[in-house]
Structure formats: structure tokens, C-alpha cells
Design a protein around this motif. Structure first.
Motif, PDB file in Angstrom:
ATOM      1  N   SER A  81       0.816  -1.225   0.000  1.00 37.07           N
ATOM      2  CA  SER A  81       0.000   0.000   0.000  1.00 37.07           C
ATOM      3  C   SER A  81       0.841   1.263   0.000  1.00 37.07           C
ATOM      4  CB  SER A  81      -0.932   0.005   1.213  1.00 37.07           C
ATOM      5  OG  SER A  81      -0.181   0.108   2.421  1.00 37.07           O
ATOM      6  N   HIS A  82       2.019   1.178   0.595  1.00 44.30           N
ATOM      7  CA  HIS A  82       2.850   2.371   0.707  1.00 44.30           C
ATOM      8  C   HIS A  82       3.782   2.583  -0.496  1.00 44.30           C
ATOM      9  CE1 HIS A  82       1.216   2.497   4.640  1.00 44.30           C
ATOM     10  NE2 HIS A  82       2.077   3.363   5.135  1.00 44.30           N
ATOM     11  N   ALA A  83       3.854   1.623  -1.391  1.00 45.20           N
ATOM     12  CA  ALA A  83       4.684   1.773  -2.591  1.00 45.20           C
ATOM     13  C   ALA A  83       3.922   2.617  -3.606  1.00 45.20           C
ATOM     14  CB  ALA A  83       5.028   0.407  -3.171  1.00 45.20           C
ATOM     15  N   ALA A  84       3.794   3.902  -3.284  1.00 45.98           N
ATOM     16  CA  ALA A  84       2.975   4.837  -4.050  1.00 45.98           C
ATOM     17  C   ALA A  84       3.817   5.960  -4.631  1.00 45.98           C
ATOM     18  CB  ALA A  84       1.872   5.418  -3.160  1.00 45.98           C
ATOM     19  N   GLY A  85       5.098   5.709  -4.846  1.00 43.57           N
ATOM     20  CA  GLY A  85       5.983   6.741  -5.380  1.00 43.57           C
ATOM     21  C   GLY A  85       5.730   7.016  -6.847  1.00 43.57           C
ATOM     22  N   VAL A  86       6.115   8.195  -7.274  1.00 44.82           N
ATOM     23  CA  VAL A  86       5.986   8.598  -8.679  1.00 44.82           C
ATOM     24  C   VAL A  86       7.286   9.274  -9.110  1.00 44.82           C
ATOM     25  CG1 VAL A  86       3.475   8.878  -8.539  1.00 44.82           C
ATOM     26  CG2 VAL A  86       4.964  10.847  -8.085  1.00 44.82           C
ATOM     27  N   GLY A  87       7.391   9.512 -10.399  1.00 47.68           N
ATOM     28  CA  GLY A  87       8.542  10.255 -10.911  1.00 47.68           C
ATOM     29  C   GLY A  87       9.666   9.363 -11.377  1.00 47.68           C
ATOM     30  N   ALA A  88      10.734   9.998 -11.801  1.00 46.20           N
ATOM     31  CA  ALA A  88      11.901   9.284 -12.318  1.00 46.20           C
ATOM     32  C   ALA A  88      12.560   8.473 -11.217  1.00 46.20           C
ATOM     33  CB  ALA A  88      12.900  10.278 -12.902  1.00 46.20           C
ATOM     34  N   PRO A  89      13.160   7.321 -11.568  1.00 44.68           N
ATOM     35  CA  PRO A  89      13.849   6.524 -10.549  1.00 44.68           C
ATOM     36  C   PRO A  89      15.064   7.256  -9.992  1.00 44.68           C
ATOM     37  CG  PRO A  89      13.461   5.244 -12.551  1.00 44.68           C
ATOM     38  CD  PRO A  89      13.168   6.669 -12.890  1.00 44.68           C
ATOM     39  N   ILE A 133      13.415   2.848  -7.403  1.00 44.66           N
ATOM     40  CA  ILE A 133      12.743   3.672  -6.391  1.00 44.66           C
ATOM     41  C   ILE A 133      12.342   4.997  -7.038  1.00 44.66           C
ATOM     42  CG2 ILE A 133      12.953   4.837  -4.181  1.00 44.66           C
ATOM     43  CD1 ILE A 133      15.054   2.829  -3.359  1.00 44.66           C
ATOM     44  N   PRO A 134      11.044   5.233  -7.229  1.00 45.05           N
ATOM     45  CA  PRO A 134      10.625   6.545  -7.746  1.00 45.05           C
ATOM     46  C   PRO A 134      11.058   7.656  -6.796  1.00 45.05           C
ATOM     47  CG  PRO A 134       8.821   4.956  -7.851  1.00 45.05           C
ATOM     48  CD  PRO A 134       9.907   4.331  -7.027  1.00 45.05           C
ATOM     49  N   ALA A 135      11.479   8.778  -7.369  1.00 47.72           N
ATOM     50  CA  ALA A 135      12.080   9.841  -6.558  1.00 47.72           C
ATOM     51  C   ALA A 135      11.074  10.602  -5.717  1.00 47.72           C
ATOM     52  CB  ALA A 135      12.825  10.814  -7.477  1.00 47.72           C
ATOM     53  N   GLN A 136       9.825  10.686  -6.158  1.00 46.90           N
ATOM     54  CA  GLN A 136       8.867  11.563  -5.501  1.00 46.90           C
ATOM     55  C   GLN A 136       7.847  10.758  -4.695  1.00 46.90           C
ATOM     56  OE1 GLN A 136       8.193  13.343  -9.489  1.00 46.90           O
ATOM     57  NE2 GLN A 136       8.001  15.265  -8.345  1.00 46.90           N
ATOM     58  N   SER A 142       7.358  10.342   9.347  1.00 48.10           N
ATOM     59  CA  SER A 142       7.010   8.923   9.375  1.00 48.10           C
ATOM     60  C   SER A 142       8.011   8.133   8.550  1.00 48.10           C
ATOM     61  CB  SER A 142       5.591   8.656   8.857  1.00 48.10           C
ATOM     62  OG  SER A 142       4.643   9.153   9.753  1.00 48.10           O
ATOM     63  N   GLY A 143       9.114   8.767   8.270  1.00 47.35           N
ATOM     64  CA  GLY A 143      10.131   8.159   7.433  1.00 47.35           C
ATOM     65  C   GLY A 143       9.853   8.425   5.964  1.00 47.35           C
ATOM     66  N   ASP A 144      10.771   7.967   5.133  1.00 41.86           N
ATOM     67  CA  ASP A 144      10.609   8.073   3.676  1.00 41.86           C
ATOM     68  C   ASP A 144       9.778   6.880   3.213  1.00 41.86           C
ATOM     69  OD1 ASP A 144      12.172  10.452   3.221  1.00 41.86           O
ATOM     70  OD2 ASP A 144      13.943   9.260   3.704  1.00 41.86           O
ATOM     71  N   LEU A 145       8.494   6.903   3.559  1.00 41.50           N
ATOM     72  CA  LEU A 145       7.654   5.720   3.461  1.00 41.50           C
ATOM     73  C   LEU A 145       7.540   5.173   2.038  1.00 41.50           C
ATOM     74  CD1 LEU A 145       4.799   6.819   5.879  1.00 41.50           C
ATOM     75  CD2 LEU A 145       6.621   5.171   6.334  1.00 41.50           C
ATOM     76  N   ALA A 146       7.106   6.020   1.102  1.00 41.12           N
ATOM     77  CA  ALA A 146       6.873   5.512  -0.250  1.00 41.12           C
ATOM     78  C   ALA A 146       8.159   5.000  -0.903  1.00 41.12           C
ATOM     79  CB  ALA A 146       6.204   6.579  -1.106  1.00 41.12           C
ATOM     80  N   LEU A 151      11.790  -0.084  -2.171  1.00 45.03           N
ATOM     81  CA  LEU A 151      12.995  -0.867  -1.854  1.00 45.03           C
ATOM     82  C   LEU A 151      12.622  -2.172  -1.149  1.00 45.03           C
ATOM     83  CD1 LEU A 151      16.019  -1.382  -1.246  1.00 45.03           C
ATOM     84  CD2 LEU A 151      15.805   0.197   0.671  1.00 45.03           C
ATOM     85  N   ALA A 152      11.775  -2.081  -0.146  1.00 41.63           N
ATOM     86  CA  ALA A 152      11.453  -3.253   0.672  1.00 41.63           C
ATOM     87  C   ALA A 152      10.708  -4.317  -0.119  1.00 41.63           C
ATOM     88  CB  ALA A 152      10.630  -2.817   1.886  1.00 41.63           C
ATOM     89  N   LEU A 153       9.906  -3.928  -1.101  1.00 48.45           N
ATOM     90  CA  LEU A 153       9.184  -4.916  -1.907  1.00 48.45           C
ATOM     91  C   LEU A 153      10.128  -5.906  -2.579  1.00 48.45           C
ATOM     92  CD1 LEU A 153       6.332  -2.898  -3.668  1.00 48.45           C
ATOM     93  CD2 LEU A 153       6.053  -4.817  -2.103  1.00 48.45           C
ATOM     94  N   VAL A 154      11.301  -5.420  -2.963  1.00 54.11           N
ATOM     95  CA  VAL A 154      12.262  -6.305  -3.640  1.00 54.11           C
ATOM     96  C   VAL A 154      12.730  -7.406  -2.684  1.00 54.11           C
ATOM     97  CG1 VAL A 154      14.477  -6.384  -4.860  1.00 54.11           C
ATOM     98  CG2 VAL A 154      12.941  -4.420  -5.166  1.00 54.11           C
ATOM     99  N   LEU A 155      12.808  -7.093  -1.394  1.00 51.90           N
ATOM    100  CA  LEU A 155      13.225  -8.099  -0.412  1.00 51.90           C
ATOM    101  C   LEU A 155      12.229  -9.252  -0.301  1.00 51.90           C
ATOM    102  CD1 LEU A 155      14.510  -5.827   2.490  1.00 51.90           C
ATOM    103  CD2 LEU A 155      15.898  -7.344   1.084  1.00 51.90           C
TER     104      LEU A 155
END
Length: 488
Positions: A81-89, A133-136, A142-146, A151-155
């Protein structure tokens, strides 16, 4: 040779080496505290104590209890749910630094994760797995959640990544939260800006000394006695560096007596004051980021005695402030450099041919190179506006004050690129100015800088395409070739 990193005692020199690609290993002894923290967490879970993000929901949903059979799914759902980043890697070297910082933080033994989680991160580094990892998408609290979720999904065998993947792991209680909670992305981006700013400052001193020589400026304003009376440490160091760069110059000796100018313009005369103040800011940012790189910044935390405490170490305000002051330093280094470029163009101020070229009119020389520098200075001024004062509440006002550290740090890379190009233009102009004073020679470091410029761009005898010359010298700036000539 691999960098052996001790969690809690990592140096910026080591992190620079890691950023440059050095292999990474953790010093022995980290496994015991990590295992102890995981055991302490397990004990509290068995007691049925409500623990944020372990057996409760997240953010505004923290009051919702999660049954034991849903704890593993809770952590996996969090990542998804938190892997909601956008933008260039993010660039691969930044991502690598993020992984190192995350491993170091978890290896402090205050996060309640198993040894296997840290080992999985280290395996990704060893395999050169590069999560995308999308930059934005992070507000720096709460940390750099998105970005950390990507990153964590790859684990766990999901998400996007380049290169070989490690065997996926199954997350235990709190492990997804510990991977997502933290300032590692904003810190890695700010460290990247710090490394660029440190090199740029040294390069700016070299470029400034070269411009001073080209304009037949005085080295009297760099006299140690002047700066001792003010007592600003960066100013004292910058003046010493400028004296060392210009020591022994035959060109300087040629106009020491009989020069009608009483004082040089500020862009030459006040270099120690401006570069020195920038140096103090960069040093302050380095201290803040060095501490942050060593820190544990997730939540809740397993503290001494096995107690589990909820707090706010994930709030990245120190990183936001560090990024903001780095931005100020980079903007000012470029601004004064552009003024030296303009000075060299003006025959009234410099005594050199207009726009640093013979047959002016037929040739335009460096006229538009100065315009390019001015455009880049204007862009950096806009980018230097502080981000740390801009907060937007999130998570239904549970997270009602945020740092914006990630955005503050993201803007440092384009600022550093602009600054590298400004300094390249100044170095080109300074080398051209020095050519007009031959056969007189400057000090050895200045002659070395001149030779570096001429290795990438020939003397400007008549107009040609300027862009390749700027690009060639800017590449040398980014590689730290000029920075190596200045001692601080």
C-alpha cells in the motif's frame, strides 16, 4: 577493498567511498544486539501488549488491533500500500547508499527485526541488486515511506529491480514497518548533495584564484592577519587555501608595485568571506548528516532493558535543515563565480580584451557563456528557497507536521549540476585570461588548473561552438579534478 562499517560509528569518508562504489561489509558483532531486539519484541507480543504497527494499524488506524493470524499479512500489506511513489527513478548510486544506510540503522539492534532482514539487505548489495525507487512521494516524516516501500518490496520478491535478486524473505512482526520507517532516502540524497558541495567549494576556490590571476587582482585581501581579526573559521581556512593556490606566482609579482587600482571588486576581494561562510555551512551540514547516517530513525524502538517505546525519530527535520543550508551554499558559490566571469568580460575592470577574445565584433568570445552562467545562477537562486519551513499535514492530521526533507534533498542534484557548469565557465574564462598574460606564469596549482582546462578545451582564438568546451570542463569539475588542487 571493501569498507567495513560499524553500525553507530560510520564516518563520512567511509560513506563517500560507499557512494563511489566500494564493496560493503559490517564489522563483526552486530548480530547479537539485533537478535536481542527481535526477541524482546516477541516477548512483548506474547504478553498481548498493543504495539504500534506490530499488532495495530498504521497512522490514523493505530487504534485498530490486528489479530495474531494477521500480523504477517499486515507487514506485507504495508509494503504494497505504501509503494505509491511517482517520478523518475533515483540514480543507482543513491539507491545503493540508501540500502547501506538502512542496513546500518537496523543493525544497531533497536528496531526489533531479525538478523535475516539485515543479511538480506547486505545480500542485495553484494549481488548489485538495484531496486527501482521513484524519486517523488515522501514528505520526510514517518520516514521516507513511499520510496522505502519500493525498496522493501524487492526483499519479499515483488517490486521492480535491475540485476540479480536475492531469495525473497517472509516478513515477521514489525519488519515491514522497520524497513519503511526511517530517513535513509532523504539522508542519502542529502549526502550526495554534501559530497558535491564539498568538491564544488574547493573547485570554486581554484576558479576564483585563477580569475584573480587573470584579472591581475591582488592577493593582499587573503592575508592571514585580516581574517584572524574576524575569527570566522571557514573564512580563515578559505583565505589560507587561496594564499596557497597563488603562492609563488610570477604574474602576481609583475604588478605588485605600480598597479593604480587600490582595491579589487568584491567578487575578487571578498572570496574568503563568501567561500568561508559557505564552508562553515557545509561543515555544519556534514556534522548533521554524519549523525543522521549513524542514527536509528524508525518507530517504535526497542530500547535498553527490552522496553518498546513509540517516538518520532523518523521526523527528518535535521536532514531538511542540512539540505537547505547546502542549497544556500551552492547558490552563493555560483553567484559570486558568475560575478567573476562578468568581471573578466569587462575590459574596464579586467584590462583584458572585451569578452576575452581578439577581434571583438567579428568574434563574440565568451559573451553568451556569461549569459548561460547568469541563467544557471538565477535557477539556483530559485531552487535555494528553503523547503524546511513548508509543511503539509498527512494521514488525516495524525502526521500534522512534516519536514519535506526528501524534496529539500532532491533539489540538491540539479543545483550541483548547475554549479558545476558555472564553475566550468569560470575556469574556461580564467584560463583564457591567463593566456593573455603569457609568457608570465602563475603559481604551480593555478598552472595545473590551466593545464586541466586546456586538456579539455583549446585557447579561444576565434569563435567556435562553445557548448562542447563547457561540457568537457564540467566533466572534470564533477570528477573532482580541480577540487584536488585546493587544500582545506
Amino acid at each position: 577493498m571493501s569498507e567495513r562499517l560499524t553500525p553507530g560509528s560510520v564516518t563520512l569518508t567511509q560513506l563517500r567511498a560507499v557512494f563511489a562504489g566500494a564493496p560493503v561489509a559490517l564489522a563483526p558483532g552486530w548480530q547479537a544486539p539485533v537478535a536481542a531486539s527481535a526477541q524482546a519484541l516477541a516477548v512483548r507480543l506474547e504478553e498481548g501488549v498493543p504495539l504500534y504497527g506490530v499488532n495495530t494499524g498504521f497512522g490514523k488506524l493505530a487504534s485498530t488491533r490486528i489479530p495474531a493470524e494477521g500480523l504477517a499479512q499486515l507487514q506485507l500489506n504495508l509494503l504494497r500500500s505504501h509503494a505509491a511513489g511517482v517520478g523518475a527513478p533515483l540514480p543507482a548510486d543513491v539507491v545503493r547508499l540508501v540500502m547501506v544506510l538502512k542496513a546500518l540503522s537496523l543493525a544497531r539492534g533497536a528496531s526489533g527485526v531479525r538478523v535475516e532482514v539485515v543479511e538480506a539487505l547486505l545480500e542485495m548489495l553484494a549481488l548489485d541488486t538495484r531496486p527501482v525507487i521513484p524519486a517523488q512521494g515522501s514528505v520526510g516524516a514517518s520516514g521516507d515511506l513511499a520510496p522505502l516501500a519500493h525498496l522493501a518490496l524487492v526483499l519479499v520478491g515483488e517490486g521492480e529491480a535491475a540485476g540479480p535478486r536475492p531469495a525473497p524473505i517472509v516478513l515477521g512482526p514489525k519488519e515491514g514497518l522497520a524497513l519503511l520507517n526511517g530517513t535513509q532516502v532523504s539522508t542519502a540524497l542529502a549526502l550526495t548533495g554534501l559530497f558535491a558541495a564539498e568538491d564544488a567549494l574547493r573547485t570554486a576556490l581554484v576558479a576564483g584564484a585563477l580569475s584573480t590571476e587573470g584579472a591581475k587582482g591582488s592577493d593582499t585581501p587573503f592575508d592571514a592577519r585580516i581574517h584572524a581579526l574576524r575569527g570566522q573559521p571557514g573564512q580563515i581556512r578559505a583565505a589560507a587555501a587561496l594564499r596557497a593556490l597563488m603562492s609563488g606566482s610570477a604574474l602576481r609579482e609583475s604588478h605588485r608595485v605600480g598597479d593604480p587600482r587600490v582595491q579589487d571588486p568584491y567578487s575578487l576581494r571578498c572570496q574568503p568571506q563568501v567561500a568561508g561562510a559557505c564552508l562553515d555551512l557545509i561543515d555544519q551540514a556534514a556534522a548533521m548528516l554524519g549523525r543522521e547516517a549513524d542514527a536509528v530513525t524508525d518507530n517504535p524502538l526497542v530500547v535498553e532493558g527490552g522496553e518498546i517505546l513509540s517516538g518520532g525519530n523518523f521526523h527528518a527535520e535535521p536532514v531538511a535543515f542540512a539540505a537547505d543550508i547546502l542549497a544556500l551554499a551552492m547558490a552563493e558559490l555560483g553567484a559570486i563565480g558568475e560575478r567573476r566571469i562578468a568581471l573578466l568580460m569587462d575590459p574596464v575592470l579586467s584590462g583584458l580584451p572585451a569578452f576575452l577574445v581578439r577581434d571583438g565584433g567579428l568574434n563574440s568570445g565568451f559573451m553568451i557563456a556569461q549569459v548561460t552562467a547568469a541563467a544557471l545562477v538565477a535557477e539556483n537562486r530559485a531552487l535555494a528557497a528553503p523547503r524546511s519551513v513548508d509543511s503539509l499535514p498527512t494521514s488525516a492530521n495524525q502526521e500534522d507536521h512534516v519536514s519535506m526533507a526528501t524534496g529539500a534533498a532532491l533539489r540538491l542534484a540539479p543545483m550541483a549540476e548547475n554549479l558545476a557548469n558555472i564553475l566550468a565557465i569560470e575556469l574556461l574564462c580564467g584560463a583564457q585570461a591567463l593566456d593573455f598574460h603569457r609568457p608570465l606564469t602563475s603559481a604551480a596549482p593555478i598552472e595545473a588548473a590551466h593545464a586541466l582546462v586546456r586538456g579539455g578545451a583549446a585557447h579561444w582564438g576565434e569563435d567556435r561552438v562553445m557548448a562542447p568546451d563547457i561540457a568537457a570542463v564540467a566533466a572534470l569539475v564533477r570528477a573532482g579534478r580541480f577540487a584536488a588542487l585546493a587544500a582545506l
